[in-house]
Scaffold this motif. Structure first.
Motif, PDB file in Angstrom:
ATOM      1  N   PRO A 168      11.004   0.398  -6.857  1.00 22.87           N
ATOM      2  CA  PRO A 168       9.823   0.917  -5.658  1.00 22.87           C
ATOM      3  C   PRO A 168       9.814  -0.249  -5.257  1.00 22.87           C
ATOM      4  O   PRO A 168       9.125  -0.267  -3.296  1.00 22.87           O
ATOM      5  CB  PRO A 168       8.340   0.407  -6.645  1.00 22.87           C
ATOM      6  CG  PRO A 168       9.009   0.919  -8.004  1.00 22.87           C
ATOM      7  CD  PRO A 168      10.805   1.042  -7.879  1.00 22.87           C
ATOM      8  N   ASP A 171      12.598   1.455  -2.205  1.00 26.32           N
ATOM      9  CA  ASP A 171      11.046   2.244  -1.097  1.00 26.32           C
ATOM     10  C   ASP A 171      10.399   1.681  -0.508  1.00 26.32           C
ATOM     11  O   ASP A 171      10.275   2.591   1.004  1.00 26.32           O
ATOM     12  CB  ASP A 171      10.215   2.992  -2.498  1.00 26.32           C
ATOM     13  CG  ASP A 171      10.540   3.961  -2.494  1.00 26.32           C
ATOM     14  OD1 ASP A 171      11.470   4.865  -2.210  1.00 26.32           O
ATOM     15  OD2 ASP A 171      10.097   4.814  -3.368  1.00 26.32           O
ATOM     16  N   GLU A 172       9.838   0.576  -0.859  1.00 27.00           N
ATOM     17  CA  GLU A 172       9.249  -0.297   0.045  1.00 27.00           C
ATOM     18  C   GLU A 172       9.847  -0.918   1.385  1.00 27.00           C
ATOM     19  O   GLU A 172       9.650  -1.176   2.771  1.00 27.00           O
ATOM     20  CB  GLU A 172       8.477  -1.383  -0.414  1.00 27.00           C
ATOM     21  CG  GLU A 172       7.108  -2.932   0.579  1.00 27.00           C
ATOM     22  CD  GLU A 172       6.481  -3.357  -0.583  1.00 27.00           C
ATOM     23  OE1 GLU A 172       5.467  -4.396   0.431  1.00 27.00           O
ATOM     24  OE2 GLU A 172       6.522  -2.651  -1.451  1.00 27.00           O
ATOM     25  N   SER A 175      11.468   1.919   3.312  1.00 27.01           N
ATOM     26  CA  SER A 175      10.722   2.922   4.118  1.00 27.01           C
ATOM     27  C   SER A 175      10.430   4.044   3.334  1.00 27.01           C
ATOM     28  O   SER A 175      10.372   5.567   4.366  1.00 27.01           O
ATOM     29  CB  SER A 175      10.404   2.712   5.556  1.00 27.01           C
ATOM     30  OG  SER A 175       9.542   1.763   6.153  1.00 27.01           O
ATOM     31  N   LYS A 177      10.152   7.184   0.080  1.00 26.01           N
ATOM     32  CA  LYS A 177       9.735   7.587  -1.141  1.00 26.01           C
ATOM     33  C   LYS A 177       9.907   8.654  -2.207  1.00 26.01           C
ATOM     34  O   LYS A 177       9.641   9.593  -2.635  1.00 26.01           O
ATOM     35  CB  LYS A 177       8.362   8.423  -0.341  1.00 26.01           C
ATOM     36  CG  LYS A 177       6.627   8.379  -1.507  1.00 26.01           C
ATOM     37  CD  LYS A 177       5.672   8.917  -0.829  1.00 26.01           C
ATOM     38  CE  LYS A 177       4.322   8.317  -2.060  1.00 26.01           C
ATOM     39  NZ  LYS A 177       3.344   9.865  -1.597  1.00 26.01           N
ATOM     40  N   LYS A 207       7.828  -9.454  -8.159  1.00 20.34           N
ATOM     41  CA  LYS A 207       8.322  -8.311  -7.248  1.00 20.34           C
ATOM     42  C   LYS A 207       8.154  -8.655  -5.540  1.00 20.34           C
ATOM     43  O   LYS A 207       8.950  -8.791  -4.818  1.00 20.34           O
ATOM     44  CB  LYS A 207       7.069  -7.439  -7.338  1.00 20.34           C
ATOM     45  CG  LYS A 207       7.333  -6.336  -5.815  1.00 20.34           C
ATOM     46  CD  LYS A 207       6.822  -6.002  -5.841  1.00 20.34           C
ATOM     47  CE  LYS A 207       6.683  -3.946  -4.934  1.00 20.34           C
ATOM     48  NZ  LYS A 207       5.081  -3.518  -5.132  1.00 20.34           N
ATOM     49  N   LEU A 211      10.993  -9.033  -2.811  1.00 16.96           N
ATOM     50  CA  LEU A 211      11.637  -7.987  -1.444  1.00 16.96           C
ATOM     51  C   LEU A 211      11.882  -9.146   0.061  1.00 16.96           C
ATOM     52  O   LEU A 211      12.237  -8.465   0.097  1.00 16.96           O
ATOM     53  CB  LEU A 211       9.179  -7.731  -1.346  1.00 16.96           C
ATOM     54  CG  LEU A 211       8.534  -7.124  -1.925  1.00 16.96           C
ATOM     55  CD1 LEU A 211       7.816  -6.435  -1.647  1.00 16.96           C
ATOM     56  CD2 LEU A 211       9.206  -5.152  -0.822  1.00 16.96           C
ATOM     57  N   HIS A 215      14.835  -7.443   2.136  1.00 15.33           N
ATOM     58  CA  HIS A 215      14.788  -7.503   3.181  1.00 15.33           C
ATOM     59  C   HIS A 215      15.989  -8.148   4.362  1.00 15.33           C
ATOM     60  O   HIS A 215      16.370  -7.543   4.884  1.00 15.33           O
ATOM     61  CB  HIS A 215      13.447  -7.725   3.914  1.00 15.33           C
ATOM     62  CG  HIS A 215      12.241  -6.416   3.895  1.00 15.33           C
ATOM     63  ND1 HIS A 215      12.207  -5.658   4.230  1.00 15.33           N
ATOM     64  CD2 HIS A 215      10.940  -7.177   2.827  1.00 15.33           C
ATOM     65  CE1 HIS A 215      10.848  -4.960   4.087  1.00 15.33           C
ATOM     66  NE2 HIS A 215      10.293  -5.733   3.306  1.00 15.33           N
TER      67      HIS A 215
END
Length: 228
Positions: A168, A171-172, A175, A177, A207, A211, A215
């Motif tokens: 997940p 996915d974030e 971008s 799914k 999380k 992220l 990133h």
């Protein structure tokens, strides 16, 4: 299980590595105490280079002076060394099937989800499709099951446990799914069950921190590609 044996385990790892976490989960499920040593993969320690001169990466476990590397190898070593709470099935065929699907998820979902997160255009689309097609296979395996082996967490759950928490995030960041809850309800339910286990829930990287890390990782990879 002797306390003396437990204290002889050391694990070199990286907080955000799904490969390291699956080994930690196995140790915790077995009730094995261990000393954890955090590594900086961008500035590898002399200890890591000494213990794992072949791949020079984590996880690396030292047990009673013996060095073992590679997460799937470590899962089986842990299972065979501490025999209570068995992770792999007893039947040889079922064991082989569990190993097969562990490798399948690693090669088809993990590798392609990573590519999808760190790429654009046709490469991203192709990798995303391969990963989604692979999740469809996993969805079929999980229908009607709480965990892959039935009612308890086992080898395959640990091997693909990253899907529940890392995918997940990827996915974030990318971008994409790949893990669509509506398309894959059984896989989503399994992920909820897996993450709800106390020993898993209490041993996950935050999380928000993940992220930020991914990133930045994606940014470095994209920048490096742009310079080529």
């Amino acid at each position: 299980m002797a306390r003396e044996e437990e204290t002889k385990v050391k694990l070199l790892g990286l907080w955000v590595s799904p490969f390291v976490r699956r080994v930690e989960w196995a140790l915790k499920l077995k009730g094995v105490s261990y000393d954890y040593i955090e590594e900086d993969i961008l500035n590898k320690s002399p200890l890591l280079l000494e213990l794992n001169p072949v791949h020079k990466t984590v996880p690396v476990m030292v047990h009673d002076g013996k060095v073992i590397c590679e997460s799937f190898v470590l899962l089986e070593y842990i299972d065979e060394t501490w025999k209570h709470h068995p992770l792999l099935p007893h039947d040889p065929y079922d064991r082989a099937i569990a190993r097969f699907w562990a490798c399948f998820v690693e090669e088809k979902i993990l590798e392609n989800a990573w590519i999808a997160m760190c790429s654009e255009g046709e490469e991203k689309e192709k990798a995303t499709k391969i990963a989604i097609d692979a999740v469809e296979r996993i969805e079929e395996l999980l229908k009607g099951k709480q965990f892959f082996g039935g009612d308890d967490i086992g080898y395959l759950d640990l091997a693909v446990g990253w899907v529940s928490h890392w995918l997940p995030v990827w996915d974030e960041v990318g971008s994409t799914k790949i893990l669509d809850p509506l398309r894959f309800p059984s896989t989503t339910s399994w992920a909820t069950n897996f993450l709800g286990h106390p020993l898993i829930r209490d041993n996950l990287p935050p999380k928000d921190k993940m992220l930020d890390y991914f990133h930045q990782k994606k940014g470095r990879i994209m920048a490096s590609r742009a310079r080529v």
